[in-house]
Design a protein around this motif. Structure first.
Motif, PDB file in Angstrom:
ATOM      1  N   SER A  63      -3.984  -1.066  -0.396  1.00 56.00           N
ATOM      2  CA  SER A  63      -3.268  -1.130   0.867  1.00 56.00           C
ATOM      3  C   SER A  63      -3.198  -2.568   1.392  1.00 56.00           C
ATOM      4  N   ARG A  64      -4.362  -3.106   1.780  1.00 55.24           N
ATOM      5  CA  ARG A  64      -4.346  -4.470   2.325  1.00 55.24           C
ATOM      6  C   ARG A  64      -4.364  -5.520   1.218  1.00 55.24           C
ATOM      7  N   GLN A 115      -2.968  -6.393  -2.010  1.00 53.48           N
ATOM      8  CA  GLN A 115      -1.890  -6.042  -2.937  1.00 53.48           C
ATOM      9  C   GLN A 115      -1.854  -7.045  -4.093  1.00 53.48           C
ATOM     10  N   PHE A 122      -0.195   3.194  -4.273  1.00 52.07           N
ATOM     11  CA  PHE A 122       0.134   2.536  -3.008  1.00 52.07           C
ATOM     12  C   PHE A 122       0.931   3.528  -2.176  1.00 52.07           C
ATOM     13  N   CYS A 123       0.528   3.692  -0.902  1.00 49.10           N
ATOM     14  CA  CYS A 123       1.254   4.610  -0.014  1.00 49.10           C
ATOM     15  C   CYS A 123       2.241   3.806   0.816  1.00 49.10           C
ATOM     16  N   LEU A 124       3.510   3.988   0.537  1.00 44.62           N
ATOM     17  CA  LEU A 124       4.539   3.245   1.260  1.00 44.62           C
ATOM     18  C   LEU A 124       4.948   4.016   2.508  1.00 44.62           C
ATOM     19  N   VAL A 125       4.718   3.395   3.652  1.00 50.07           N
ATOM     20  CA  VAL A 125       5.054   4.036   4.920  1.00 50.07           C
ATOM     21  C   VAL A 125       6.482   3.623   5.265  1.00 50.07           C
ATOM     22  N   PHE A 129       6.304   0.905   9.145  1.00 44.59           N
ATOM     23  CA  PHE A 129       4.911   0.559   9.460  1.00 44.59           C
ATOM     24  C   PHE A 129       4.855  -0.395  10.644  1.00 44.59           C
ATOM     25  N   ALA A 165       7.643  -2.865  11.363  1.00 46.21           N
ATOM     26  CA  ALA A 165       8.030  -3.909  10.398  1.00 46.21           C
ATOM     27  C   ALA A 165       9.493  -3.732  10.010  1.00 46.21           C
ATOM     28  N   MET A 187       6.990  -7.605   0.724  1.00 43.12           N
ATOM     29  CA  MET A 187       5.915  -6.743   0.216  1.00 43.12           C
ATOM     30  C   MET A 187       6.342  -6.029  -1.074  1.00 43.12           C
ATOM     31  N   ASP A 236      -9.933  -2.645   6.180  1.00 41.62           N
ATOM     32  CA  ASP A 236      -8.905  -3.194   7.076  1.00 41.62           C
ATOM     33  C   ASP A 236      -9.263  -2.769   8.497  1.00 41.62           C
ATOM     34  N   LYS A 272      -5.139   1.852  10.123  1.00 39.17           N
ATOM     35  CA  LYS A 272      -5.833   1.976   8.836  1.00 39.17           C
ATOM     36  C   LYS A 272      -7.130   2.769   9.009  1.00 39.17           C
ATOM     37  N   HIS A 324      -1.917 -12.216   4.194  1.00 39.46           N
ATOM     38  CA  HIS A 324      -1.600 -10.995   4.950  1.00 39.46           C
ATOM     39  C   HIS A 324      -1.301  -9.824   4.019  1.00 39.46           C
ATOM     40  N   PHE A 325      -0.481 -10.047   3.010  1.00 30.81           N
ATOM     41  CA  PHE A 325      -0.130  -8.957   2.091  1.00 30.81           C
ATOM     42  C   PHE A 325      -1.106  -8.855   0.923  1.00 30.81           C
ATOM     43  N   ARG A 337       1.635  -8.365  12.526  1.00 31.40           N
ATOM     44  CA  ARG A 337       0.718  -7.204  12.470  1.00 31.40           C
ATOM     45  C   ARG A 337      -0.517  -7.457  11.604  1.00 31.40           C
TER      46      ARG A 337
HETATM   47  N1  FO1 Z   1       0.229  -1.114   4.230  1.00 30.07           N
HETATM   48  C1  FO1 Z   1       0.311   0.038   3.547  1.00 30.07           C
HETATM   49  O1  FO1 Z   1      -0.695   0.556   3.063  1.00 30.07           O
HETATM   50  N2  FO1 Z   1       1.526   0.645   3.377  1.00 30.07           N
HETATM   51  C2  FO1 Z   1       2.682   0.138   3.856  1.00 30.07           C
HETATM   52  O2  FO1 Z   1       3.734   0.739   3.679  1.00 30.07           O
HETATM   53  C3  FO1 Z   1       2.610  -1.106   4.565  1.00 30.07           C
HETATM   54  C4  FO1 Z   1       3.750  -1.716   5.105  1.00 30.07           C
HETATM   55  C5  FO1 Z   1       3.642  -2.966   5.776  1.00 30.07           C
HETATM   56  C6  FO1 Z   1       4.777  -3.601   6.285  1.00 30.07           C
HETATM   57  C7  FO1 Z   1       4.658  -4.804   6.954  1.00 30.07           C
HETATM   58  C8  FO1 Z   1       3.404  -5.385   7.104  1.00 30.07           C
HETATM   59  O3  FO1 Z   1       3.304  -6.543   7.753  1.00 30.07           O
HETATM   60  C9  FO1 Z   1       2.273  -4.760   6.618  1.00 30.07           C
HETATM   61  C10 FO1 Z   1       2.373  -3.558   5.932  1.00 30.07           C
HETATM   62  N3  FO1 Z   1       1.251  -2.905   5.404  1.00 30.07           N
HETATM   63  C11 FO1 Z   1       1.338  -1.716   4.731  1.00 30.07           C
HETATM   64  C12 FO1 Z   1      -0.128  -3.298   5.817  1.00 30.07           C
HETATM   65  C13 FO1 Z   1      -0.649  -4.574   5.410  1.00 30.07           C
HETATM   66  O4  FO1 Z   1      -0.878  -4.499   4.075  1.00 30.07           O
HETATM   67  C14 FO1 Z   1      -1.913  -5.055   6.160  1.00 30.07           C
HETATM   68  O5  FO1 Z   1      -2.988  -4.377   5.631  1.00 30.07           O
HETATM   69  C15 FO1 Z   1      -2.071  -4.993   7.667  1.00 30.07           C
HETATM   70  O6  FO1 Z   1      -0.889  -5.198   8.344  1.00 30.07           O
HETATM   71  C16 FO1 Z   1      -3.027  -6.073   8.172  1.00 30.07           C
HETATM   72  O7  FO1 Z   1      -4.305  -5.937   7.850  1.00 30.07           O
END
Ligand code: FO1
Length: 445
Positions: free
Chosen positions: A27-28, A30, A55-58, A61, A64, A72, A118, A123, A256-257, A394
């Protein structure tokens, strides 16, 4: 032999490990290399269990938009390629993780699930919900902080001065080289390749904020780190506050990603000859970044002014009725229609490039405080603009940066002024002392 330090790992529910595959819910973090969560999943898989990465795609989110999703997804596509190259399965689930992941875990008959630490509320909530629905263990591994956030301290720290000695004491134990991720030992289930075009088409996000010109993915992140260490780091201490010098690392979107481990950057920077630049980069990268995770972990309302320290709330309240020379609406700020060419240039830099220089981020947020009807409104606008246009919106760092500027978080009181009270003040004259404001305005205005 992989062995991940047990102090990075936290068990989130009660069941004990059973037969079956290991699922790593990415998730965090990648990335494939330098990822403690994935390494621990591999350690658990050993030579007998298959390891499946999911990976769970929201679909939407935290507001965003296409700018962030595009970045991402490009990175995730490379994650899939690299994992498959090592013989691992990769699956992408669409929807809310607490709705989709438990069924997936049952379907693949997994015996244990590992995920990333996270501190963001959403989360934490997903993890609680999923932990309750699973009848196998859910483990969280801190792959973001060099010294794990849950281990370094069990309370919210006052500031850099109180967390610094705690981190520094533990750094020799935690700032270690990463083991290599071994190829899969067991053949997986043979999940079909993800159809990334179809995934892109299924997004339900605002497309008016488009992608920016920054290469995404783990390889690009490593290249950017090496470029910075070779060509930018030497001048970092001297030029980091000059937005024209481009001496900052520009690695924040990669952190961040999770395309780059902060620990990889710390190891690389720390291997360079000692000096002010190395020290000041490590201070930002480790102490300040981990202080942000500490704040969000121990402050569930980390994006609200209520989480500011008492002295700051008191001084802002005392000055809430002060006359403001200018009051702008969200739209005026967004469209860079203030009277200040410098502020407008910073806003335009962010809108156009998905990035605002760190020094300007502080000035920019402080002026939103000065030119808004209230501090609450200023914080709301600052976070909304940051999350909309920055690639690294975020993020704990972004929330804490906004609260530092507007709510005195991790700061102390300064000389009193209208509107700000004793919140630290910044103005254009200060910027002019530090850098060529007119050149910056020419570039971005
Ligand atoms: N984390 C996920 O697990 N799934 C998502 O679909 C996802 C979308 C996403 C889009 C924009 C963004 O800025 C962050 C996003 N994240 C998503 C989370 C990211 O990986 C971070 O973990 C947190 O934003 C900060 O810790």
């Amino acid at each position: 032999m992989i062995k991940v330090d047990r102090r990075r790992i936290n068990k989130l529910n009660l069941p004990e490990i059973s037969e079956g595959a290991v699922v790593y819910w990415m998730s965090r973090e990648q990335r494939v290399r330098d990822n403690w969560g994935l390494l621990h999943a591999r350690e658990l898989a050993g030579s007998t269990r298959p390891l499946i990465v999911v990976f769970c795609l929201v679909p939407s989110f935290l507001g965003a938009n296409l700018r962030q999703y595009d970045f991402m997804l490009k990175g995730l596509q490379q994650v899939e390629r690299d994992l498959r190259g090592l013989g691992y399965d990769f699956a992408l689930l669409s929807g809310q993780p607490d709705q989709t992941l438990p069924d997936f875990v049952r379907k693949v008959r997994a015996g244990i699930v590992v995920t990333d630490f996270d501190p963001l509320r959403i989360k934490q909530q997903w993890q609680v919900n999923i932990g309750q629905k699973l009848n196998v263990p859910l483990l969280e591994v801190d792959g973001h902080n060099v010294v794990p956030a849950r281990f370094v301290t069990d309370k919210r720290e006052y500031g850099a001065r109180t967390i610094r000695p705690k981190i520094q004491k533990l750094l020799p134990e935690f700032l270690e080289e990463f083991p290599e991720l071994l190829p899969a030992s067991q053949k997986g289930e043979g999940f079909p390749m993800v159809d990334w075009d179809q995934v892109r088409n299924s997004l339900e996000v605002d497309e008016s904020i488009g992608p920016v010109d920054l290469a995404s993915g783990e390889a690009a992140a490593h290249a950017a780190l090496n470029e910075f260490v070779e060509h930018g780091l030497g001048d970092y201490a001297e030029k980091r506050n000059d937005p024209n010098a481009e001496a900052t690392s520009r690695l924040s979107a990669y952190y961040h990603f999770g395309q780059l481990a902060p620990q990889r950057a710390a190891l690389t920077v720390a291997s360079r000859p000692a000096g002010d630049s190395v020290d000041s980069y490590l201070e930002e990268l480790i102490i300040r970044r981990e202080l942000s995770d500490n704040f969000c972990l121990h402050t569930p309302n980390y994006d609200s002014l209520d989480s500011a320290p008492e002295w700051a709330l008191k001084t802002l309240a005392e000055h809430s009725a002060d006359r403001r020379d200018y009051i702008y609406s969200y739209d005026e700020f967004e469209q860079a229609r203030t009277h200040s060419a410098l502020w407008n240039a910073a806003q335009s830099q962010m809108v156009r490039s998905g990035f605002m220089h760190g020094y300007m981020r502080m000035y920019w947020a402080k002026k939103i405080l000065e030119w808004s009807a209230s501090a609450e409104e200023a914080l709301r606008i600052t976070i909304a603009l940051n999350d909309r246009f920055e690639l690294d919106g975020r993020d704990p760092n972004g929330y804490v940066g906004a609260l530092w500027s507007i709510g005195g978080v991790h700061d102390r009181g300064w000389k009193k002024r209208p509107v700000f009270g004793s919140i630290r003040y910044m103005n254009e004259r200060g910027c002019r002392r530090k850098f060529d404001v007119d050149a910056y305005v020419r570039k971005w205005g």
